[in-house]
Structure formats: C-alpha cells, structure tokens
Scaffold this active site. Sequence first.
Site: not given
Ligand SMILES: [Zn+2]
Length: 322
Positions: A194, A247
Amino acid sequence: MRRLRRTEPLRALVRETSLEPGDLIYPLFLCPGEGVRREISSMPGVFNLSIDEAVREAEEVASLGIAGLLLFGLPESKDEQATGAWDENGIVQQGLRALKRSAAAKKLVLMADVCLCEYTSHGHCGTVVKLGDEFEVENDSSLELLARTAASLARAGADVVAPSDMMDGRVAAIRQALDDDGRINTPILSYASKFASAFYGPFREAADSAPQFGDRRSYQMDGANGREAMNEIELDLEEGADMILMKPAMPYLDIILAARERFAVPIGAYQVSGEYSMLHAAFARGWLDRDRATLESLLGIRRAGADFIATYFAKDAARLLA
Ligand SMILES: [Zn+2]
C-alpha cells in the site's frame, strides 16, 4: 489488424480481458444511527450508511451480481487504543452480524478492513508514542490491537479479513490470533503493498480518518519503489496472506502487472477514492463520457492482472455490464 475489428461479434471473439460484476467488490462505510444515508461530498453517490441502510444496500449489491462488500466503520467515539476497532460491539462487528442475518449475505463475500486509523483519536494506523514534538507509530504494540481486531471481526461474521495498516509482521500476528480463536478457515487479504498516496484524500472524509499530525510515510510505501513492493508482498505471503490487494490501482498498474507475473496467489486491486472522485469531477464537467470511462478504468486494472477490483463504481459498472 483491422480484419478482426470489423464487427462487435468479431471483437468479442478475440477480446483478451473480461470484466464481470463478479469481479467487483463494493466498499461500504458503516456509521451509527438509524435511517442514516449521508452522502460524502467529495465522492458523489457514495454514502455513510447506518446498519439498517447498509443491509438494504447489500441486497441491491447482491442482486447486481457483485462479488462482495469491503466494510469500513465510523465509530461513535475514538480513543488512543482504537477501542472501536476491536470492541465486540464495534460498528463493523454490529454491521457484520446484521448482514449475516440478511438473505444478501449468502451471495456476497463479506470482507472487513482491518486498521486502527478510523478508531484512533490521532488518526494513525497504529499505536502512537510521543516524545516532545516527535512521534512514532509503534510497530509491535500495534500488532496486538490489529490481531485482536481481526479476530473480533471474524467472530462477528467476516468471511475475509483485510489488513490495511502496513505494520511489519501484522499478517503473522493476525493469522496466529485467528488460529488461536479457532478461525482457521478465515482467509487474510493483505494490502501488501500500500503506497502513501495523495489519491486517498476523499476516503479520509468518507471514513473520518485523516491523521491529526504528521503523515503515513513511515509505514506506507514510497510511490517510487517497485522492487520494495515485491519484497513486501513476498513477506506477507510468507507470513500467511492468502490473497493480496494492491492500492492505489491506476497510478500503480505496473506494480499490479509485476506482482501478477511473479506471484500465483489471487490479486485484488483497490481503485481508491481519489481515482473515483477525479473521474466524477470530469463527468460533472462533461469532459469524459461517464459510462465508457467507468468501464475503461476498470478494464485497465483487470488487464494489468487484477483478479478482482474493490471500486466505488461497482454498482454503476454492474448495471452497465448487465
Ligand atoms: Zn489505516
């Protein structure tokens, strides 16, 4: 090359990538109250929903053939220990129990996001220690709270738990907590790589989770690093992740492709709030064709190698694909 592009049946015959409602996951933001349906100003068509409204929404989502829901929560109150995240009566735990009782649940995979930022008073994804003006998001003390959160969400009915915090070692800690609780069949979808991204901006309004000080760069990944992303994924898989979630999606399609070529596990991608909001801003001005741009944005993510996509466009796309 044009011989095979002449007619739609020919184009359909040689189409390499498919996009189906069953490839899509719809994120939901649960909030306290009854009959609450509060639109998020930076995300047209996306709402904070009280549990009764969320159950209705789930029924619609299921009827559209969408694969599942990814649940986030807005708690009644926040504190330093993120109590609302792991409380048996936390907002998402209550929501999961209600959703499990609905007919929709039989058709949907109920995924629960595992993080602390929506529940901590400071808005960071882990425990914070302050030393004067300096602060540190502590790794190992966060793991215990994350593991407790995941176990509690699984008990409440989550089919999949999805840690998004980016603390080191969280997948192993969560796997252990699930196993100790007898939840050996609950899979972990890890947000393995992420990136610290500007594209999360509108989500922070939706989930009321903006950090009160500092930023998240000491735990989320630097957007410049592709090799490090592969390393993160490998570590999460070693620790027991069953699937990975990439992401953001659009600015990181190369990372999705690299992961696809290297790892055999199912890969999801999260088309994040900023991706959704910027497309909507262009739709509102008449600068982009809404239907075509919606589907093209999703098709690109599938073509890069994502098996499934968490997207705020899930309902719109499913209607267009029907
Ligand atoms: Zn978070």
